[in-house]
Design a protein around this motif. Structure first.
Motif, PDB file in Angstrom:
ATOM      1  N   GLU A  63      71.437  39.809  51.942  1.00  0.00           N
ATOM      2  CA  GLU A  63      72.617  39.813  51.895  1.00  0.00           C
ATOM      3  C   GLU A  63      73.026  41.039  52.133  1.00  0.00           C
ATOM      4  N   LEU A  64      73.009  41.848  53.186  1.00  0.00           N
ATOM      5  CA  LEU A  64      74.030  43.428  53.679  1.00  0.00           C
ATOM      6  C   LEU A  64      75.137  43.814  53.215  1.00  0.00           C
ATOM      7  N   PRO A  65      76.031  44.418  53.214  1.00  0.00           N
ATOM      8  CA  PRO A  65      77.352  45.281  52.954  1.00  0.00           C
ATOM      9  C   PRO A  65      78.220  44.857  53.928  1.00  0.00           C
ATOM     10  N   SER A  66      78.842  44.165  53.703  1.00  0.00           N
ATOM     11  CA  SER A  66      80.538  44.022  54.715  1.00  0.00           C
ATOM     12  C   SER A  66      80.913  45.324  55.397  1.00  0.00           C
ATOM     13  N   TYR A  67      80.844  45.125  56.568  1.00  0.00           N
ATOM     14  CA  TYR A  67      82.308  45.866  57.552  1.00  0.00           C
ATOM     15  C   TYR A  67      83.748  46.233  57.562  1.00  0.00           C
ATOM     16  N   ASN A  68      83.672  44.231  56.659  1.00  0.00           N
ATOM     17  CA  ASN A  68      85.207  44.183  56.658  1.00  0.00           C
ATOM     18  C   ASN A  68      86.201  44.678  57.095  1.00  0.00           C
ATOM     19  N   VAL A  69      85.736  43.889  58.328  1.00  0.00           N
ATOM     20  CA  VAL A  69      86.667  44.653  59.668  1.00  0.00           C
ATOM     21  C   VAL A  69      88.325  43.504  59.650  1.00  0.00           C
ATOM     22  N   ARG A  70      89.299  44.169  59.753  1.00  0.00           N
ATOM     23  CA  ARG A  70      90.191  43.493  59.892  1.00  0.00           C
ATOM     24  C   ARG A  70      91.053  43.619  61.125  1.00  0.00           C
ATOM     25  N   TYR A  71      91.763  43.378  61.517  1.00  0.00           N
ATOM     26  CA  TYR A  71      92.899  43.513  62.813  1.00  0.00           C
ATOM     27  C   TYR A  71      93.970  42.710  62.778  1.00  0.00           C
ATOM     28  N   ASP A  72      94.874  44.135  62.761  1.00  0.00           N
ATOM     29  CA  ASP A  72      96.285  42.838  62.676  1.00  0.00           C
ATOM     30  C   ASP A  72      97.810  44.347  63.537  1.00  0.00           C
ATOM     31  N   GLY A  73      97.760  43.403  64.286  1.00  0.00           N
ATOM     32  CA  GLY A  73      98.824  43.811  65.604  1.00  0.00           C
ATOM     33  C   GLY A  73      97.872  44.432  66.991  1.00  0.00           C
ATOM     34  N   SER A  74      98.772  44.747  67.470  1.00  0.00           N
ATOM     35  CA  SER A  74      97.793  45.406  68.675  1.00  0.00           C
ATOM     36  C   SER A  74      97.551  46.593  69.692  1.00  0.00           C
ATOM     37  N   PHE A  75      98.360  47.595  68.074  1.00  0.00           N
ATOM     38  CA  PHE A  75      97.588  49.283  69.042  1.00  0.00           C
ATOM     39  C   PHE A  75      96.228  49.438  67.801  1.00  0.00           C
ATOM     40  N   PHE A  76      95.483  49.910  69.834  1.00  0.00           N
ATOM     41  CA  PHE A  76      94.130  50.553  69.478  1.00  0.00           C
ATOM     42  C   PHE A  76      93.965  51.186  68.300  1.00  0.00           C
ATOM     43  N   LEU A  77      94.474  52.437  68.531  1.00  0.00           N
ATOM     44  CA  LEU A  77      94.463  53.662  67.190  1.00  0.00           C
ATOM     45  C   LEU A  77      94.552  52.537  65.635  1.00  0.00           C
ATOM     46  N   LYS A  78      95.512  52.594  65.294  1.00  0.00           N
ATOM     47  CA  LYS A  78      95.979  51.409  64.003  1.00  0.00           C
ATOM     48  C   LYS A  78      94.708  50.758  63.073  1.00  0.00           C
ATOM     49  N   LEU A  80      91.706  51.007  64.619  1.00  0.00           N
ATOM     50  CA  LEU A  80      90.763  52.060  64.571  1.00  0.00           C
ATOM     51  C   LEU A  80      90.723  53.016  63.308  1.00  0.00           C
ATOM     52  N   ILE A  81      92.181  53.411  62.903  1.00  0.00           N
ATOM     53  CA  ILE A  81      92.356  54.552  61.556  1.00  0.00           C
ATOM     54  C   ILE A  81      92.110  53.515  60.643  1.00  0.00           C
ATOM     55  N   SER A  82      92.004  52.153  59.996  1.00  0.00           N
ATOM     56  CA  SER A  82      92.551  51.011  59.539  1.00  0.00           C
ATOM     57  C   SER A  82      90.966  50.782  59.189  1.00  0.00           C
ATOM     58  N   ASN A  83      90.268  50.682  59.860  1.00  0.00           N
ATOM     59  CA  ASN A  83      88.682  49.937  59.895  1.00  0.00           C
ATOM     60  C   ASN A  83      87.762  51.049  60.551  1.00  0.00           C
ATOM     61  N   ALA A  84      88.123  52.275  60.541  1.00  0.00           N
ATOM     62  CA  ALA A  84      86.679  53.517  60.705  1.00  0.00           C
ATOM     63  C   ALA A  84      85.989  53.533  59.311  1.00  0.00           C
ATOM     64  N   PRO A  85      86.707  54.176  58.148  1.00  0.00           N
ATOM     65  CA  PRO A  85      85.849  54.249  57.009  1.00  0.00           C
ATOM     66  C   PRO A  85      84.961  53.866  56.398  1.00  0.00           C
ATOM     67  N   LYS A  86      86.188  51.937  56.325  1.00  0.00           N
ATOM     68  CA  LYS A  86      84.856  50.834  55.972  1.00  0.00           C
ATOM     69  C   LYS A  86      84.225  50.770  56.767  1.00  0.00           C
ATOM     70  N   ILE A  87      84.062  50.830  57.829  1.00  0.00           N
ATOM     71  CA  ILE A  87      82.764  50.889  58.741  1.00  0.00           C
ATOM     72  C   ILE A  87      81.763  52.138  58.631  1.00  0.00           C
ATOM     73  N   LEU A  88      82.141  53.248  58.605  1.00  0.00           N
ATOM     74  CA  LEU A  88      81.276  54.546  58.013  1.00  0.00           C
ATOM     75  C   LEU A  88      80.192  53.753  56.499  1.00  0.00           C
ATOM     76  N   ASN A  89      81.654  53.480  55.881  1.00  0.00           N
ATOM     77  CA  ASN A  89      80.663  53.550  54.365  1.00  0.00           C
ATOM     78  C   ASN A  89      79.685  52.209  54.704  1.00  0.00           C
ATOM     79  N   ALA A  90      79.842  50.966  55.232  1.00  0.00           N
ATOM     80  CA  ALA A  90      79.080  50.141  55.256  1.00  0.00           C
ATOM     81  C   ALA A  90      77.808  50.496  55.884  1.00  0.00           C
ATOM     82  N   ILE A  91      77.914  51.333  57.289  1.00  0.00           N
ATOM     83  CA  ILE A  91      76.409  52.071  57.929  1.00  0.00           C
ATOM     84  C   ILE A  91      75.905  52.367  56.424  1.00  0.00           C
ATOM     85  N   SER A  92      76.691  53.418  55.798  1.00  0.00           N
ATOM     86  CA  SER A  92      75.553  54.223  54.998  1.00  0.00           C
ATOM     87  C   SER A  92      75.010  53.416  53.830  1.00  0.00           C
TER      88      SER A  92
END
Length: 337
Positions: A63-78, A80-92
């Motif tokens: 088992e690896l750390p989860s990226y825990n990505v969620r998509y809610d709504g059609s606004f790309f930047l929203k 991106l901003i909500s998911n980026a910290p979780k993704i970077l933490n998972a990469i680390s």
């Protein structure tokens, strides 16, 4: 198809848990390695890990750390901003996990599918991705983000693109700044037109395959349930074992999660397929020469691009979620053909 260094005896195969697309296409890689008598350890999380563990019960899974990505709504930047910290933490966290695995499991090659922390300076490291350029609405942000993104890609010794080099299903997504690192390995799908069809009186005409991040997956499911409530010959594959039960009063077969063999049979039996425009699904449909109605995840620019590029090609008809009211017409047209 794949070039594995001769000295390699044990490979870590690690797909991203983002729907089941990355995991399903990893099956082709795993089976190939096993035919070469190479030991394989599977690493992922969530549905992707349990799915591959069911497909390969005799292989060690981690088992690896989860990226825990969620998509809610059609606004790309929203998104991106909500998911980026979780993704970077998972990469680390992935980097720390890989360091431990290399010490304890004698792994001598890493094949990552879109997990950017699984790269090593001591063993050959490959990343599988069809998306080498991110599609960003803002030109300024596109330049900044793609510079960082391609830096992550370039950490790997090779980048394997599951596509044809001369006739790309992925379009401009597979464009890269260092082409010598890129190896086109052909579409990855274990679907087969030769699979014996199991014909029965209960055969369904419409197949709905859902997957991907929440809550976007459930929102689409609800819309389709409402729109197609008048149809009886339907199979719905929900794509996860951890979902809340749905209430429906019509003659549908609902499968929480299907094996690849089940999916193969269902695709061969069905006349109409409805799915997200995820690249792994597109590869499956392409290999089977299966027409499908593709509905991209709102705000996921990769899927929106693929839907636009493939619309009315290779039997694909693409509609947005805003066009869901026209789904009945598209279904009826396919049923009549």
């Amino acid at each position: 198809m794949l070039k594995i260094p001769q000295q390699v005896k044990h490979v870590l195969v690690a797909p991203l848990n983002w729907g089941l697309g990355h995991a399903s296409r990893s099956i082709v890689i795993i089976k190939y390695l096993l035919t070469k008598n190479i030991k394989v350890t599977i690493a992922s999380d969530g549905d992707a890990l349990s799915f591959l563990s069911n497909e390969f019960p005799d292989l060690l899974s981690v088992e690896l750390p989860s990226y825990n990505v969620r998509y809610d709504g059609s606004f790309f930047l929203k998104n991106l901003i909500s998911n980026a910290p979780k993704i970077l933490n998972a990469i680390s966290q992935e980097k720390a996990c890989l360091s431990d695995l290399l010490k304890t499991q004698n792994i001598d090659m890493v094949i990552s599918d879109s997990r950017f922390g699984l790269v090593s300076e001591t063993v050959p490291s490959v990343i599988i991705s069809h998306q080498l350029t991110l599609l960003i609405p803002s030109k300024l942000l596109s330049k900044l983000i793609n510079k960082k993104y391609q830096k992550l890609l370039n950490q790997f010794d090779e980048i394997w693109v599951p596509d044809f080099e001369d006739r790309r299903l992925s379009g401009k997504l597979s464009t890269h700044s260092i082409p010598e690192k890129v190896k086109f390995i052909g579409p990855l799908s274990n679907m087969s037109k030769e699979l014996v069809r199991t014909i029965s009186e209960n055969e369904k005409q419409i197949l709905i395959i859902l997957s991907g991040p929440e809550p976007a997956r459930t929102k689409l499911e609800s819309k389709i349930l409402k729109q197609l409530e008048g149809y009886d010959d339907v199979v719905l594959v929900r794509g996860s074992l951890g979902l809340k039960p749905i209430k429906y009063n019509y003659n549908w077969d609902v499968i929480e999660r299907a094996s690849r063999v089940q999916i193969n049979k269902l695709l061969l039996q069905s006349k109409v397929v409805i799915s997200r425009s995820g690249y792994s699904s597109i590869m499956d449909f392409y290999v089977l020469e299966k027409a499908a109605i593709l509905i991209p995840t709102p705000g996921q620019t990769e899927q929106e691009y693929l839907a636009a590029v493939l619309n009315n090609k290779n039997g694909f008809k693409c509609i947005s979620e805003l066009e869901i009211p026209s789904l009945n017409d598209e279904v009826d047209t396919m049923l009549q053909n």
